[in-house]
Design a protein around this motif. Structure first.
Motif, PDB file in Angstrom:
ATOM      1  N   GLU A  94       0.643  -1.655  -0.366  1.00 33.04           N
ATOM      2  CA  GLU A  94      -0.263  -0.234  -0.076  1.00 33.04           C
ATOM      3  C   GLU A  94       0.893   1.208  -0.083  1.00 33.04           C
ATOM      4  OE1 GLU A  94      -3.627  -1.308   2.248  1.00 33.04           O
ATOM      5  OE2 GLU A  94      -1.998  -0.345   3.893  1.00 33.04           O
ATOM      6  N   ARG A  95       1.724   1.432   0.935  1.00 31.73           N
ATOM      7  CA  ARG A  95       2.629   2.052   0.646  1.00 31.73           C
ATOM      8  C   ARG A  95       3.643   3.134  -0.032  1.00 31.73           C
ATOM      9  NH1 ARG A  95       7.785   1.138   3.390  1.00 31.73           N
ATOM     10  NH2 ARG A  95       8.396   0.509   1.398  1.00 31.73           N
ATOM     11  N   ASP A  96       3.847   1.744  -1.046  1.00 27.29           N
ATOM     12  CA  ASP A  96       4.849   1.946  -2.365  1.00 27.29           C
ATOM     13  C   ASP A  96       3.964   1.915  -3.143  1.00 27.29           C
ATOM     14  OD1 ASP A  96       6.823   0.957  -1.032  1.00 27.29           O
ATOM     15  OD2 ASP A  96       7.370  -1.056  -1.501  1.00 27.29           O
ATOM     16  N   SER A  97       2.794   1.701  -3.126  1.00 28.86           N
ATOM     17  CA  SER A  97       1.594   2.378  -4.641  1.00 28.86           C
ATOM     18  C   SER A  97       1.597   3.798  -3.962  1.00 28.86           C
ATOM     19  CB  SER A  97       0.792   1.616  -4.259  1.00 28.86           C
ATOM     20  OG  SER A  97       0.555  -0.154  -4.809  1.00 28.86           O
ATOM     21  N   ILE A  98       1.532   4.334  -2.770  1.00 29.45           N
ATOM     22  CA  ILE A  98       0.940   5.890  -2.317  1.00 29.45           C
ATOM     23  C   ILE A  98       2.517   6.731  -3.285  1.00 29.45           C
ATOM     24  CG2 ILE A  98       0.687   7.269  -0.349  1.00 29.45           C
ATOM     25  CD1 ILE A  98      -1.099   5.581   0.390  1.00 29.45           C
ATOM     26  N   VAL A  99       3.282   5.951  -2.483  1.00 31.42           N
ATOM     27  CA  VAL A  99       4.509   6.136  -3.058  1.00 31.42           C
ATOM     28  C   VAL A  99       5.218   6.806  -4.366  1.00 31.42           C
ATOM     29  CG1 VAL A  99       6.872   6.235  -3.101  1.00 31.42           C
ATOM     30  CG2 VAL A  99       5.931   5.839  -0.794  1.00 31.42           C
ATOM     31  N   LYS A 100       4.627   5.666  -5.520  1.00 31.06           N
ATOM     32  CA  LYS A 100       4.873   5.461  -6.604  1.00 31.06           C
ATOM     33  C   LYS A 100       4.346   6.833  -7.252  1.00 31.06           C
ATOM     34  CE  LYS A 100       4.862   2.390 -11.110  1.00 31.06           C
ATOM     35  NZ  LYS A 100       4.108   0.920 -10.562  1.00 31.06           N
ATOM     36  N   ALA A 101       2.756   6.195  -6.552  1.00 33.08           N
ATOM     37  CA  ALA A 101       1.622   7.426  -7.255  1.00 33.08           C
ATOM     38  C   ALA A 101       1.654   9.568  -6.922  1.00 33.08           C
ATOM     39  CB  ALA A 101       0.181   7.627  -6.729  1.00 33.08           C
ATOM     40  N   PHE A 102       2.191  10.014  -6.004  1.00 32.31           N
ATOM     41  CA  PHE A 102       3.542  10.925  -5.712  1.00 32.31           C
ATOM     42  C   PHE A 102       4.474  10.785  -6.452  1.00 32.31           C
ATOM     43  CE2 PHE A 102       0.818  10.934  -1.840  1.00 32.31           C
ATOM     44  CZ  PHE A 102       0.178  12.453  -2.518  1.00 32.31           C
ATOM     45  N   ARG A 103       5.240  10.012  -6.792  1.00 27.46           N
ATOM     46  CA  ARG A 103       6.486  10.426  -7.365  1.00 27.46           C
ATOM     47  C   ARG A 103       5.943  10.685  -9.156  1.00 27.46           C
ATOM     48  NH1 ARG A 103      10.542   6.239  -4.295  1.00 27.46           N
ATOM     49  NH2 ARG A 103      11.622   8.292  -3.373  1.00 27.46           N
ATOM     50  N   SER A 104       4.787   9.929  -8.923  1.00 28.03           N
ATOM     51  CA  SER A 104       4.486   9.794 -10.459  1.00 28.03           C
ATOM     52  C   SER A 104       4.028  11.456 -11.464  1.00 28.03           C
ATOM     53  CB  SER A 104       3.630   9.397 -11.432  1.00 28.03           C
ATOM     54  OG  SER A 104       1.840   9.206 -10.425  1.00 28.03           O
ATOM     55  N   ILE A 105       3.930  12.353 -10.055  1.00 20.25           N
ATOM     56  CA  ILE A 105       3.079  13.462 -10.044  1.00 20.25           C
ATOM     57  C   ILE A 105       4.325  14.588  -9.892  1.00 20.25           C
ATOM     58  CG2 ILE A 105       1.553  15.137  -9.387  1.00 20.25           C
ATOM     59  CD1 ILE A 105      -0.408  12.930  -8.607  1.00 20.25           C
ATOM     60  N   TYR A 106       5.519  14.372  -8.939  1.00 18.75           N
ATOM     61  CA  TYR A 106       5.690  15.772  -8.171  1.00 18.75           C
ATOM     62  C   TYR A 106       7.216  15.255  -8.373  1.00 18.75           C
ATOM     63  CZ  TYR A 106       1.975  17.415  -6.411  1.00 18.75           C
ATOM     64  OH  TYR A 106       0.714  18.213  -6.291  1.00 18.75           O
ATOM     65  N   ARG A 107       7.931  13.414  -8.903  1.00 14.51           N
ATOM     66  CA  ARG A 107       9.222  13.648  -9.373  1.00 14.51           C
ATOM     67  C   ARG A 107       9.751  13.204  -7.879  1.00 14.51           C
ATOM     68  NH1 ARG A 107       6.889  11.170 -13.258  1.00 14.51           N
ATOM     69  NH2 ARG A 107       7.128  12.150 -15.648  1.00 14.51           N
ATOM     70  N   ASN A 108      10.478  14.625  -7.193  1.00 17.11           N
ATOM     71  CA  ASN A 108      10.853  13.967  -6.018  1.00 17.11           C
ATOM     72  C   ASN A 108      10.272  14.827  -5.072  1.00 17.11           C
ATOM     73  OD1 ASN A 108      13.938  14.471  -7.731  1.00 17.11           O
ATOM     74  ND2 ASN A 108      13.966  16.054  -7.736  1.00 17.11           N
ATOM     75  N   ILE A 109      10.543  13.951  -4.489  1.00 16.89           N
ATOM     76  CA  ILE A 109       9.713  13.716  -2.922  1.00 16.89           C
ATOM     77  C   ILE A 109      10.198  13.149  -2.149  1.00 16.89           C
ATOM     78  CG2 ILE A 109       7.139  13.913  -3.797  1.00 16.89           C
ATOM     79  CD1 ILE A 109       6.620  10.761  -3.008  1.00 16.89           C
ATOM     80  N   SER A 110      10.674  14.172  -0.497  1.00 18.11           N
ATOM     81  CA  SER A 110      10.848  13.974   0.636  1.00 18.11           C
ATOM     82  C   SER A 110       9.938  12.704   1.403  1.00 18.11           C
ATOM     83  CB  SER A 110      11.685  14.250   1.808  1.00 18.11           C
ATOM     84  OG  SER A 110      10.510  15.133   1.436  1.00 18.11           O
ATOM     85  N   ILE A 111      10.208  11.887   1.774  1.00 23.40           N
ATOM     86  CA  ILE A 111       9.277  10.722   2.660  1.00 23.40           C
ATOM     87  C   ILE A 111      10.020  10.467   3.622  1.00 23.40           C
ATOM     88  CG2 ILE A 111       8.561   8.307   2.252  1.00 23.40           C
ATOM     89  CD1 ILE A 111       8.831   8.062  -0.315  1.00 23.40           C
TER      90      ILE A 111
END
Length: 134
Positions: A78-95
């Motif tokens: 679940e976590r990885d799916s959310i991270v992947k979705a945000f990265r597809s929109i914003y590229r560089n995110i801190s987690i």
């Protein structure tokens, strides 16, 4: 065994990050209850739960700093799916992944401690490290 996909999470992140999504909102989405809370237009706190409120995912996202902070989830997929979705929109995110950090803290005292079976502990710890968000 087929791995469960979480495509609804990808679509939900798209919905949350769209300009027309309200800051404070509650809605049902693909059989889940979603609550968005925010005091400003550049931050959102998200709670996703199934219809019987047993399984919850909680995270926040700061649109200004691109910071994604997980407070809880049911599994790493679940976590990885959310991270992947945000990265597809914003590229560089801190987690910030607080549940993963808690899991890591569980194993650290057992490493190199002769009271525990080191082969098992190392194996489980390495498995956990492989799930760390990069």
């Amino acid at each position: 065994m087929k791995q469960k996909t979480y495509r609804f999470l990808n679509r939900l992140v798209d919905k949350i990050t769209s300009k027309d999504c309200p800051n404070n909102d509650y809605f049902e989405y693909y059989g889940h209850k979603v609550t968005l809370q925010s005091g400003t237009h550049d931050f959102v706190d998200v709670t996703i739960s199934d219809m019987d409120n047993r399984n919850q995912i909680t995270f926040s996202f700061d649109f200004w700093t691109k910071e994604l902070c997980f407070d809880g989830y049911n599994n790493y997929d679940e976590r990885d799916s959310i991270v992947k979705a945000f990265r597809s929109i914003y590229r560089n995110i801190s987690i910030t992944d607080e549940p993963w950090e808690e899991d890591e803290k569980f194993y650290l005292p057992m490493l190199d401690n002769e009271e525990y079976d080191q082969e098992t502990v190392r194996s489980e710890y390495e498995t956990l490290l492989s799930r760390k968000v990069a």
